[in-house]
Scaffold this active site. Structure first.
Site, PDB file in Angstrom:
ATOM      1  N   CYS A 287       7.766  -6.567   7.072  1.00  0.00           N
ATOM      2  CA  CYS A 287       6.600  -5.693   6.882  1.00  0.00           C
ATOM      3  C   CYS A 287       5.717  -5.681   8.117  1.00  0.00           C
ATOM      4  O   CYS A 287       4.769  -4.913   8.202  1.00  0.00           O
ATOM      5  CB  CYS A 287       5.771  -6.150   5.691  1.00  0.00           C
ATOM      6  SG  CYS A 287       6.734  -6.765   4.323  1.00  0.00           S
TER       7      CYS A 287
ATOM      8  N   HIS B 268       1.434   1.275   2.237  1.00  0.00           N
ATOM      9  CA  HIS B 268       2.182   0.274   2.999  1.00  0.00           C
ATOM     10  C   HIS B 268       3.650   0.682   3.112  1.00  0.00           C
ATOM     11  O   HIS B 268       4.515   0.099   2.479  1.00  0.00           O
ATOM     12  CB  HIS B 268       2.029  -1.082   2.292  1.00  0.00           C
ATOM     13  CG  HIS B 268       2.680  -2.235   2.990  1.00  0.00           C
ATOM     14  ND1 HIS B 268       2.823  -2.309   4.362  1.00  0.00           N
ATOM     15  CD2 HIS B 268       3.207  -3.388   2.483  1.00  0.00           C
ATOM     16  CE1 HIS B 268       3.433  -3.458   4.662  1.00  0.00           C
ATOM     17  NE2 HIS B 268       3.683  -4.118   3.556  1.00  0.00           N
TER      18      HIS B 268
END
Ligand SMILES: [Zn+2]
Lengths: 383, 132
Positions: free
Chosen positions: A83, A332
């Site tokens: 991420c 995200h």
């Protein structure tokens, strides 16, 4: 090393784009970045992405991106740090310019997550953890963060309601960001009554699943003014790591990767945490926000939840944190997120961020991490 | 998950017998085992048998599980501190989801952890069960 500037930024609203693949998303973000500069002539491309191999059997992503923007022939590569891929990609792009190898480099962050059911995405994201000793037991990424969240609540006596304040604030900011995926306001009750993902983490403690692409154009100092009237200097960058598996970490509530990355970036920029006006931090879960604030030196260990409760880090405070709505509300798209954050900070310093913004911000910071604070990048910008 | 016999076999000591590694310089012990010491950078470690008993220091009840784990859900994942202080992350079994608590005493048991379809390999490994 040469000074490096951000001369242009562009992004698409994070959403579920059933009609757009990687190429169209990258092209749309790139066009918005090209419209942000007076002229451009990129010489290389760096792509931040986590899941293209896993979900689409697609490697060689830089070649796909170059065709998407019409620059076949340039060199490029993909950067992966789960991420945290996007922030790491920007630092690689920075290095290509700082070293003198290229004068203009384009950094793309891109991720598509909406084509598949939640269980497929849960599996793909769990690849950020240790495959042999975590993933193999069916341990999801939210589960690992839930273990840390419970430890935090036990050690520092934070209550469940205290941990719901952050997502409520993020949705408020997200509601005013035209690029945000979630633009609804929520209450503490909404958070603590949302479905359990991995106890104590609930759905509204977590960032949503979405698609997105963001682009940053970097240039050396000597050409920056030709490309932009409002270049933003990259004053400091830093990287850090922690154990891939949680069990071998000596101190589970001490975010050493964030601390290490921040120390390096602060030293390089000759700034301290108290100099920062505006920051975008990695709040994939509420617990991640708290550990990020503490790791960056904006609060002592165990204190951030109390400061959030006292209203700290809201708009107008120094630093004002996650005015975009953060991962929680802006969204995200994992490997793209770090590029969004740095683009948002550049816009805050230029004064043209289209959502909640500061009147006069001079120094900003973006922090992006992959895994449970496993691989972290920190980028400090100044006007 | 792509499983092959060699992948399972080479982890047998740590996965079936709870072997960790001990740094030959600073004596720190790790699970899962590491070939070098992450903290003092020494490149020599040795295998060590870890205690089979410990207590729960954190846990989560996982409802949204990865593909292939539906039949095990909800999964209780524990962070266990063994009697020598080494930490292990593993599922907690033989207990109701609302009966786990901080400090609960548990012991290692060998259980099935994953089945690679109807005809593939079955992987076994360590889980933790409440100490009677
Ligand atoms: Zn050592």
């Amino acid at each position: 090393m040469r000074k490096v500037h951000i001369v242009g930024v562009g992004m698409v609203r994070i959403d579920r784009y059933y009609d757009k693949g990687y190429m169209q998303l990258i092209r749309d973000a790139a066009v918005s970045a090209f419209n942000d500069v007076k002229s451009y002539e990129p010489e290389a491309i760096v792509v931040g992405n986590m899941l293209s191999s896993t979900l689409y059997n697609q490697d060689s992503l830089a070649a796909l991106a170059l065709d998407a923007i019409g620059f076949r022939g340039l060199g490029g590569l993909k950067v992966e740090a789960a991420c945290g891929s996007g922030g790491h990609a920007v630092i690689v792009g920075y290095s290509l310019v700082a070293s003198g190898l290229y004068d203009q480099v384009m950094v793309v962050g891109v991720e598509k997550m909406s084509d598949y059911p939640t269980s497929t995405i849960t599996s793909a994201l769990a690849q950020a953890a240790n495959a042999e000793y975590e993933y193999i037991y069916g341990v999801s990424f939210p589960a690992l963060n839930a273990l840390i969240m419970r430890l935090y609540m036990l050690k520092y006596e934070a209550r469940r309601e205290d941990m719901a304040l952050w997502p409520v604030r993020m949705h408020e900011y997200g509601s005013r960001n035209p690029y945000a995926q979630l633009r609804n306001r929520i209450t503490i009750e909404d958070v603590i009554n949302s479905p359990i993902v991995s106890d104590p983490i609930r759905l509204m403690d977590s960032a949503p699943i979405g698609d997105g692409a963001a682009v940053i154009i970097l240039s050396s100092e000597d050409v920056a003014r030709k490309l932009s009237d409002t270049p933003v200097e990259i004053a400091g960058v830093g990287l850090g790591s922690d154990g891939l598996d949680l069990s071998s970490r000596e101190e589970l509530l001490n975010p050493i990767s964030i601390k290490r990355a921040a120390e390096k970036a602060f030293r390089m920029s000759k700034l301290t945490p108290s100099d920062i006006d505006v920051a975008e931090i990695h709040d994939a879960f509420t617990i991640t926000a708290l550990l990020s604030i503490e790791g960056l030196g904006f609060a002592d260990l165990g204190e951030s939840w109390k400061l959030v409760k006292d209203g700290r880090f809201a708009v107008g405070d120094k630093p004002s944190v996650n005015l975009s709505g953060g991962l929680k509300a802006r969204g995200h798209p994992v490997g793209a997120t770090g590029v969004y954050q740095i683009a948002e900070i550049a816009m805050q310093l230029r004064g043209d961020f289209p959502g909640v913004k500061l009147d006069k911000a001079e120094k900003g910071l973006a922090m992006n991490t992959g895994g449970v604070g496993t691989l972290t990048s920190v980028v400090i910008l100044k006007r | 998950m792509k499983i092959s016999p060699a992948r399972v076999w080479r982890e047998k000591g740590s996965r079936y017998r709870l072997e960790g590694s001990k740094c030959k310089k600073c004596n720190r012990v790790f699970y899962p085992p590491k070939p070098s010491c992450p903290y003092c950078s020494h490149s020599e470690t040795e295998k060590i048998d870890l205690p089979k008993r410990g207590r729960v220091i954190s846990w989560t009840v996982e409802y949204v599980v990865p593909e292939g784990y539906r039949e095990y859900a909800p999964i209780i994942i524990g962070l266990i501190e063994l009697e020598d202080g080494t930490k292990v992350l593993a599922p907690i079994v033989d207990v109701d989801v609302d009966k786990v608590y901080e400090g609960m005493h548990v012991e290692a048991v060998l259980r099935k952890i994953f089945e690679d379809g109807n005809e593939g390999i079955i992987i076994y490994g360590i889980k933790f069960s409440p100490t009677i």
